[in-house]
Design a protein around this motif. Structure first.
Motif, PDB file in Angstrom:
ATOM      1  N   ALA A 197      35.166  59.275  59.643  1.00  0.00           N
ATOM      2  CA  ALA A 197      35.728  59.058  58.305  1.00  0.00           C
ATOM      3  C   ALA A 197      34.893  58.047  57.536  1.00  0.00           C
ATOM      4  O   ALA A 197      34.637  58.204  56.326  1.00  0.00           O
ATOM      5  CB  ALA A 197      37.179  58.586  58.418  1.00  0.00           C
ATOM      6  N   ARG A 198      34.423  57.024  58.223  1.00  0.00           N
ATOM      7  CA  ARG A 198      33.551  56.029  57.574  1.00  0.00           C
ATOM      8  C   ARG A 198      32.249  56.684  57.117  1.00  0.00           C
ATOM      9  O   ARG A 198      31.764  56.422  56.010  1.00  0.00           O
ATOM     10  CB  ARG A 198      33.270  54.894  58.562  1.00  0.00           C
ATOM     11  CG  ARG A 198      32.390  53.795  58.007  1.00  0.00           C
ATOM     12  CD  ARG A 198      32.075  52.759  59.077  1.00  0.00           C
ATOM     13  NE  ARG A 198      31.036  51.834  58.632  1.00  0.00           N
ATOM     14  CZ  ARG A 198      30.308  51.084  59.448  1.00  0.00           C
ATOM     15  NH1 ARG A 198      30.505  51.155  60.765  1.00  0.00           N
ATOM     16  NH2 ARG A 198      29.391  50.271  58.969  1.00  0.00           N
ATOM     17  N   ARG A 201      32.842  58.854  53.955  1.00  0.00           N
ATOM     18  CA  ARG A 201      32.975  58.041  52.740  1.00  0.00           C
ATOM     19  C   ARG A 201      31.637  57.431  52.339  1.00  0.00           C
ATOM     20  O   ARG A 201      31.344  57.297  51.137  1.00  0.00           O
ATOM     21  CB  ARG A 201      34.028  56.950  52.956  1.00  0.00           C
ATOM     22  CG  ARG A 201      35.447  57.499  53.119  1.00  0.00           C
ATOM     23  CD  ARG A 201      36.489  56.381  53.100  1.00  0.00           C
ATOM     24  NE  ARG A 201      37.835  56.934  53.251  1.00  0.00           N
ATOM     25  CZ  ARG A 201      38.489  57.011  54.402  1.00  0.00           C
ATOM     26  NH1 ARG A 201      37.919  56.549  55.525  1.00  0.00           N
ATOM     27  NH2 ARG A 201      39.689  57.534  54.452  1.00  0.00           N
ATOM     28  N   LEU A 204      29.828  60.285  50.541  1.00  0.00           N
ATOM     29  CA  LEU A 204      30.560  60.643  49.329  1.00  0.00           C
ATOM     30  C   LEU A 204      30.394  59.577  48.253  1.00  0.00           C
ATOM     31  O   LEU A 204      30.208  59.888  47.066  1.00  0.00           O
ATOM     32  CB  LEU A 204      32.036  60.863  49.653  1.00  0.00           C
ATOM     33  CG  LEU A 204      32.355  62.127  50.463  1.00  0.00           C
ATOM     34  CD1 LEU A 204      33.764  62.041  51.042  1.00  0.00           C
ATOM     35  CD2 LEU A 204      32.202  63.377  49.608  1.00  0.00           C
ATOM     36  N   ASP A 205      30.414  58.318  48.675  1.00  0.00           N
ATOM     37  CA  ASP A 205      30.210  57.224  47.714  1.00  0.00           C
ATOM     38  C   ASP A 205      28.796  57.238  47.134  1.00  0.00           C
ATOM     39  O   ASP A 205      28.567  56.696  46.039  1.00  0.00           O
ATOM     40  CB  ASP A 205      30.479  55.874  48.384  1.00  0.00           C
ATOM     41  CG  ASP A 205      31.957  55.627  48.666  1.00  0.00           C
ATOM     42  OD1 ASP A 205      32.803  56.297  48.023  1.00  0.00           O
ATOM     43  OD2 ASP A 205      32.268  54.781  49.525  1.00  0.00           O
ATOM     44  N   VAL A 263      40.076  63.219  54.006  1.00  0.00           N
ATOM     45  CA  VAL A 263      39.107  62.282  53.420  1.00  0.00           C
ATOM     46  C   VAL A 263      38.420  62.915  52.223  1.00  0.00           C
ATOM     47  O   VAL A 263      38.310  62.311  51.144  1.00  0.00           O
ATOM     48  CB  VAL A 263      38.066  61.847  54.472  1.00  0.00           C
ATOM     49  CG1 VAL A 263      36.969  60.998  53.814  1.00  0.00           C
ATOM     50  CG2 VAL A 263      38.729  61.065  55.599  1.00  0.00           C
ATOM     51  N   SER A 266      40.179  63.159  48.869  1.00  0.00           N
ATOM     52  CA  SER A 266      40.313  61.930  48.077  1.00  0.00           C
ATOM     53  C   SER A 266      39.130  61.744  47.123  1.00  0.00           C
ATOM     54  O   SER A 266      39.114  60.784  46.344  1.00  0.00           O
ATOM     55  CB  SER A 266      40.466  60.713  49.002  1.00  0.00           C
ATOM     56  OG  SER A 266      39.285  60.491  49.755  1.00  0.00           O
ATOM     57  N   TYR A 267      38.174  62.650  47.178  1.00  0.00           N
ATOM     58  CA  TYR A 267      37.024  62.662  46.265  1.00  0.00           C
ATOM     59  C   TYR A 267      37.039  64.011  45.538  1.00  0.00           C
ATOM     60  O   TYR A 267      36.566  65.015  46.078  1.00  0.00           O
ATOM     61  CB  TYR A 267      35.714  62.504  47.028  1.00  0.00           C
ATOM     62  CG  TYR A 267      35.503  61.151  47.662  1.00  0.00           C
ATOM     63  CD1 TYR A 267      34.637  60.224  47.090  1.00  0.00           C
ATOM     64  CD2 TYR A 267      36.159  60.793  48.834  1.00  0.00           C
ATOM     65  CE1 TYR A 267      34.430  58.979  47.673  1.00  0.00           C
ATOM     66  CE2 TYR A 267      35.965  59.567  49.424  1.00  0.00           C
ATOM     67  CZ  TYR A 267      35.099  58.654  48.838  1.00  0.00           C
ATOM     68  OH  TYR A 267      34.897  57.428  49.416  1.00  0.00           O
TER      69      TYR A 267
END
Length: 531
Positions: A197-198, A201, A204-205, A263, A266-267
């Motif tokens: 999950a990290r 993200r 994605l970030d 996850v 959320s994006y």
């Protein structure tokens, strides 16, 4: 008009950009080299974005570029949140994402959740830890069988050949469904899912638009790790039978995909596609439920020979597999793990002619298309000399399986001799054949009858032709060795002739053909679009 923010998640997903997108798989090592070391890299990809925009693709899929000792050319990841210096750095990645978006192309990246590199800090800690310790619990360590533990814990084999277990100094064994340098992670350990999950993200970030999930039917292992059935197919590139082969497609894998989907959701506007080698349309459908993967690779077209009945069956199965969930089907003819389809269809001029026909079949279908870099140039597999082979399969099989290097040879861009503009250096990480001088992108761009020109025209028509709408197919009656289907709701007709003789065309005006036409007859080894 409603804004996307006013739509429910289900409604927003229905109109998402990937539903009819054409993705282009970039095998990073083999696409374009910017620094002359003979290996493709991120800045090399960026230098060719204009070509990809001209080709007409909507999105890129990048194979792994993460920190790796390269035992499996990047699919052995030592740090999933950094760029290997061989390919550049995070700044180079950020530049690539920004410029791809300026060219109206999305960027998707590979995700490798089933295993890590043996150089990953977690595995190095596991080797130093005592049996039963928390460090080992991130992987799958077991005591051996036999009175002295000298036999592997079960009879599982590696996809790359040989046993799927390696013994460490203190006597325990660890599982690796691929190379020994790729230990399988223990997805029963919450640390593993939290780390993925990290990773999701992190990228994605940085602006990525989605992920291709490697071995999406892996990760979960059955309780007790039961033996494989001796009848199970054990080679790479087959559809795994859940009833015989417990290594893959365990029901527990779906919990992990639900975590990944949560996850990604959320994006807004991001997606995931899974590599899914499973038998049974019902098994496949489980991966593309509304709370799991957005798309799934169905490899039935890869498995089908150039024969109308086989191709039609592959299409019908692929449509049936996603019908219960309303997910778009996903079509591909080649990738970095299989023999290129020009070669599969017979090689030489015949293989190229058939590949042109199948390009039109694939691009006429509803849903999502994945192209493999170089297929738009009509590249065949390359028969490489023994000294050049690097795929771990070559070594693991005792030099009996030549592996996948033949479909990974770097692309020819320009000029009349290797490395054909791929690199400013003297060579490339796999040698290119001299006869590719006639297949360079430069040469094909100037030839209206080339494979590249056919792809460009087909991709443009796919986007601009009203007849391409509709998600269902209607099949026509056709002579043996042929088929014709119509896009319901759109009206475009695609006909394919795999027989040995010309056949009458269906009614309609020819929009595009894969080869020269014969009046109102469709020649052998040819496909046509009609409206």
């Amino acid at each position: 008009m409603r804004r996307s923010s006013d739509l429910s998640p289900e409604q927003a997903d229905e109109s998402a950009w990937w539903h009819d997108a054409v993705f282009y798989q970039v095998y990073v090592r083999s696409f374009a080299d910017s620094n002359g070391d003979g290996v493709g890299d991120l800045d090399g990809i960026r230098s060719r974005l204009g070509y990809l925009e001209l080709l007409g693709v909507d999105a890129l899929w990048l194979t792994p570029f993460y920190t790796s000792p390269m035992a499996d050319h990047g699919y052995d990841v030592a740090d999933p949140r950094d760029v290997d210096p061989l390919f550049g750095d995070l700044a180079a990645f950020d530049r690539l994402v920004a410029e791809a978006h300026e060219h109206n192309m999305k960027i998707t990246v590979d995700l490798v959740p089933n295993h890590s590199s043996d150089r990953h800090e977690w595995f190095q800690a596991a080797l130093l830890a005592a049996p039963g310790g928390p460090e080992r619990n991130r992987y799958i360590f077991r005591d051996g069988r036999g009175f002295d533990g000298s036999q592997p814990p079960n009879n599982w084999t590696s996809i790359f050949g040989g046993p799927a277990w390696t013994r460490v100094a203190d006597g325990q064994w660890y599982l690796h469904l691929f190379a020994p340098e790729q230990p399988d992670l223990n997805w029963d350990n919450p640390e593993v899912s939290a780390d993925l999950a990290r990773t999701l993200r992190f990228w994605l970030d940085r602006g990525v638009d989605g992920f291709r999930i490697d071995v999406a039917h892996g990760m979960a292992k059955p309780h007790g790790l039961p033996d494989m059935d001796v009848r199970a197919e054990q080679a790479s590139g087959v559809l795994h039978d859940n009833a015989l082969d417990p290594r893959f497609d365990d029901d527990g894998v779906h919990e992990h995909h639900r975590m990944i989907r949560k996850v990604i959701d959320s994006y807004p506007g991001r997606m995931a596609v899974g590599e899914i080698w499973v038998q049974g349309d019902d098994r496949f459908a489980r991966y593309v439920r509304p709370d799991e993967l957005h798309l799934g690779f169905n490899f039935r077209l890869v498995q089908a020979g150039f024969e109308a009945e086989q191709v039609r069956a592959a299409i019908e199965h692929s449509l049936a597999a996603v019908a219960p969930t309303g997910t778009p089907p996903t079509w591909t003819l080649s990738n970095h793990d299989v023999v290129r389809h020009v070669t599969r269809y017979g090689g030489g001029a015949l293989g190229a002619q058939r590949a042109r026909a199948m390009a039109l079949v694939q691009l006429a279908l509803p849903g999502v298309v994945y192209l493999y870099n170089g297929e738009e140039l009509g590249l065949p597999n390359v028969e490489l000399p023994d000294w050049a082979l690097q795929d771990p399969t070559w070594v693991r099989s005792g030099h009996t399986d030549r592996g996948r290097d033949g479909c990974r040879v770097p692309l020819p861009w320009e000029g009349s001799a290797p490395p054909f503009g791929f690199s400013s250096g003297q060579g490339s990480w796999l040698p290119q054949p001299d006869e590719w001088a006639g297949l360079t992108a430069e040469r094909q761009l100037e030839d209206p009858d080339s494979m590249l020109s056919l792809y460009r025209q087909a991709l443009e028509l796919r986007k601009s032709t009203e007849g391409m709408s509709g998600t269902e197919l209607e099949w026509y009656g056709a002579p043996p060795g042929c088929f014709a289907f119509r896009r319901k709701g759109g009206g475009l007709i695609c006909a394919l002739n795999t027989s040995g003789a010309p056949v009458p065309l269906p009614p309609g005006e020819v929009l595009l053909s894969s080869g020269p036409m014969d009046g109102d007859q469709l020649p052998p080894d040819t496909a046509v679009w009609l409206v």
